[in-house]
Design a protein around this motif. Structure first.
Motif, PDB file in Angstrom:
ATOM      1  N   ILE A 146       0.829  -1.198   0.000  1.00 30.32           N
ATOM      2  CA  ILE A 146       0.000   0.000   0.000  1.00 30.32           C
ATOM      3  C   ILE A 146       0.864   1.250   0.000  1.00 30.32           C
ATOM      4  N   LEU A 147       1.926   1.257   0.779  1.00 31.41           N
ATOM      5  CA  LEU A 147       2.816   2.410   0.838  1.00 31.41           C
ATOM      6  C   LEU A 147       3.523   2.643  -0.500  1.00 31.41           C
ATOM      7  N   LEU A 148       3.952   1.580  -1.133  1.00 32.73           N
ATOM      8  CA  LEU A 148       4.606   1.719  -2.436  1.00 32.73           C
ATOM      9  C   LEU A 148       3.626   2.223  -3.484  1.00 32.73           C
ATOM     10  N   ASP A 149       2.400   1.728  -3.409  1.00 32.76           N
ATOM     11  CA  ASP A 149       1.400   2.201  -4.357  1.00 32.76           C
ATOM     12  C   ASP A 149       1.085   3.675  -4.104  1.00 32.76           C
ATOM     13  N   PHE A 150       1.118   4.074  -2.836  1.00 36.73           N
ATOM     14  CA  PHE A 150       0.905   5.480  -2.512  1.00 36.73           C
ATOM     15  C   PHE A 150       1.973   6.349  -3.174  1.00 36.73           C
ATOM     16  N   LEU A 151       3.226   5.925  -3.112  1.00 35.04           N
ATOM     17  CA  LEU A 151       4.301   6.689  -3.756  1.00 35.04           C
ATOM     18  C   LEU A 151       4.092   6.755  -5.262  1.00 35.04           C
ATOM     19  N   SER A 152       3.692   5.641  -5.854  1.00 35.32           N
ATOM     20  CA  SER A 152       3.454   5.602  -7.300  1.00 35.32           C
ATOM     21  C   SER A 152       2.303   6.503  -7.695  1.00 35.32           C
ATOM     22  N   LYS A 210      17.747   0.416  -5.223  1.00 33.57           N
ATOM     23  CA  LYS A 210      19.188   0.188  -5.075  1.00 33.57           C
ATOM     24  C   LYS A 210      19.538  -0.576  -3.805  1.00 33.57           C
ATOM     25  N   GLN A 211      18.546  -0.744  -2.909  1.00 35.01           N
ATOM     26  CA  GLN A 211      18.798  -1.411  -1.645  1.00 35.01           C
ATOM     27  C   GLN A 211      18.761  -2.930  -1.800  1.00 35.01           C
ATOM     28  N   GLU A 212      19.336  -3.596  -0.821  1.00 36.76           N
ATOM     29  CA  GLU A 212      19.247  -5.052  -0.771  1.00 36.76           C
ATOM     30  C   GLU A 212      17.894  -5.419  -0.148  1.00 36.76           C
ATOM     31  N   ALA A 239      14.839  -6.598 -15.108  1.00 36.06           N
ATOM     32  CA  ALA A 239      13.530  -6.202 -14.582  1.00 36.06           C
ATOM     33  C   ALA A 239      13.515  -4.720 -14.233  1.00 36.06           C
ATOM     34  N   LEU A 240      14.601  -4.211 -13.658  1.00 36.43           N
ATOM     35  CA  LEU A 240      14.691  -2.789 -13.356  1.00 36.43           C
ATOM     36  C   LEU A 240      14.681  -1.968 -14.646  1.00 36.43           C
ATOM     37  N   LEU A 241      15.451  -2.387 -15.636  1.00 36.31           N
ATOM     38  CA  LEU A 241      15.495  -1.676 -16.906  1.00 36.31           C
ATOM     39  C   LEU A 241      14.125  -1.668 -17.578  1.00 36.31           C
ATOM     40  N   ALA A 242      13.397  -2.780 -17.471  1.00 39.96           N
ATOM     41  CA  ALA A 242      12.050  -2.841 -18.057  1.00 39.96           C
ATOM     42  C   ALA A 242      11.120  -1.841 -17.374  1.00 39.96           C
ATOM     43  N   TYR A 262      11.187  -6.181  -3.594  1.00 45.21           N
ATOM     44  CA  TYR A 262      11.853  -5.620  -4.773  1.00 45.21           C
ATOM     45  C   TYR A 262      10.909  -5.616  -5.974  1.00 45.21           C
ATOM     46  N   ILE A 263      10.167  -6.679  -6.154  1.00 43.33           N
ATOM     47  CA  ILE A 263       9.204  -6.759  -7.250  1.00 43.33           C
ATOM     48  C   ILE A 263       8.172  -5.645  -7.135  1.00 43.33           C
ATOM     49  N   LEU A 264       7.669  -5.403  -5.922  1.00 45.25           N
ATOM     50  CA  LEU A 264       6.670  -4.359  -5.718  1.00 45.25           C
ATOM     51  C   LEU A 264       7.258  -2.973  -5.969  1.00 45.25           C
ATOM     52  N   VAL A 265       8.518  -2.779  -5.603  1.00 48.50           N
ATOM     53  CA  VAL A 265       9.181  -1.499  -5.868  1.00 48.50           C
ATOM     54  C   VAL A 265       9.263  -1.257  -7.379  1.00 48.50           C
ATOM     55  N   LEU A 266       9.659  -2.281  -8.125  1.00 53.10           N
ATOM     56  CA  LEU A 266       9.753  -2.131  -9.584  1.00 53.10           C
ATOM     57  C   LEU A 266       8.393  -1.879 -10.202  1.00 53.10           C
ATOM     58  N   GLN A 267       7.363  -2.535  -9.669  1.00 53.16           N
ATOM     59  CA  GLN A 267       6.008  -2.288 -10.152  1.00 53.16           C
ATOM     60  C   GLN A 267       5.634  -0.823  -9.949  1.00 53.16           C
TER      61      GLN A 267
END
Length: 352
Positions: free
Chosen positions: A117-123, A139-141, A187-190, A147-152
């Protein structure tokens, strides 16, 4: 690591799991999808009506209220408070709120549902500050699921045209991430390529086209260059920002028929289905070689707006056109005339 299509599939699976979150303290049922609470188009993304009067909460107060709702699993109230807070941050960025969001996202004990939810809020907020948070997170580990949700979230950053406009101010950060030599994950580049295309700033689209054509000068490994070319080739046809029409038209005229950048530019212009975009195709067709007839026919077949085909009708009988190109243009013009006739007849019948 999966490509962006694979991420979308995994993301859909994750959201289906969240439909089982149950009810909050108020007895309200859990929301089927914590991500994507707003329609992503200018009509539905109108700014929320702010609370009037001296009692209007501050952005920090709204953030604290949203945080409380998250921990109480009040999933029906979360979208309302999030939309109000997003509008606050678009008008007046608050670094402390963004820092608080990052702090929560980095807590290992926090549930993935709340992080989603927080990531979607940022998006959905879709500001340079929100994007900066997402790019830093990438860029974080991180755990693979996070990580998948961040890329989404990065890939969707340009989908929300809040206040009814494309937000080209997002493009510089995306372009910088795209050219970062350390950005090698496919995946990041995509995600970056898709975001650049959807934002559609002329410079960003131009950068993608240079990548497609292989004209960029860099020292990246050949494998990374190939991945970027493939990503950019798939991303360019997603451009819808009218500001990029001239860049696409220039690429169409400069690149040889059949070149990847030529194909991507034509596909993007056709998909826009606008008079200005079709005019670029018509301008190219004036001096197009015979082998371009197949491309022209394919592009005109994708234009689903009758008015957008007007430049093609006007381009008939150009003296410089090859017979093959003329045939395609006459066919498209005839189809447009037939469509006009059918629409006129239908209008007469409806009136009677």
């Amino acid at each position: 690591m999966p490509g962006i299509d694979g991420l979308q599939t995994q993301h859909a699976s994750f959201i289906r799991q969240q439909t089982q979150l149950g009810t909050g303290r108020s007895g309200n049922p859990g929301v089927a999808a914590p991500l994507g609470w707003q329609k992503r188009n200018p009509v539905h993304n109108a700014a929320p009506t702010p609370v009037k009067g001296p009692q209007q909460p501050s952005a920090m107060q709204r953030w604290q209220a949203l945080e409380t709702l998250l921990f109480q699993s009040e999933f029906q109230q979360i979208p309302i408070m999030a939309a109000l807070l997003a509008e606050d941050l678009r008008l007046h960025p608050d670094p402390d709120i963004y820092q608080n969001i990052t702090g929560l996202l980095m807590q290992p004990e926090l549930s993935l549902a709340i992080k989603a939810i927080l990531l979607d809020f940022l998006s959905e907020t879709a500001t340079p500050e929100a994007l900066s948070q997402l790019l830093d997170l990438a860029k974080q580990e991180l755990q693979s699921s996070l990580y998948i949700l961040v890329l989404q979230a990065i890939s969707r950053i340009g989908d929300n045209r809040w206040h009814g406009q494309f937000h080209e101010e997002l493009s510089p950060a995306l372009e910088a991430a795209w050219t970062d030599p350390e950005a090698t994950d496919p995946a990041l580049l995509a995600a970056l390529g898709k975001a650049i295309a959807v934002v559609g700033a002329p410079q960003g689209v131009g950068q993608l086209l240079l990548t497609v054509s292989g004209s960029t000068k860099n020292t990246e490994p050949e494998a990374t260059n190939r991945i970027k070319q493939e990503v950019a080739f798939k991303a360019v046809p997603q451009v819808r920002n009218p500001a990029a029409i001239k860049v696409l038209g220039a690429s169409l005229r400069q690149e040889p028929v059949g070149a990847p950048a030529f194909e991507a530019s034509g596909n993007a212009l056709a998909a826009m289905s606008s008079v200005a975009a079709t005019q670029q195709i018509a301008d190219w067709a004036k001096d197009a070689p015979p082998e371009g007839a197949r491309n022209l026919e394919g592009w005109l077949g994708k234009i689903d707006d009758e008015q957008a085909l007007a430049p093609i009708s006007a381009a008939q009988n150009q003296s410089t056109q090859s017979p093959e190109i003329k045939m395609v243009i006459h066919k498209a013009a005839a189809n447009r005339d037939n469509l006009n006739g059918a629409l006129s007849a239908a209008s007469v019948i409806e009136k009677n």
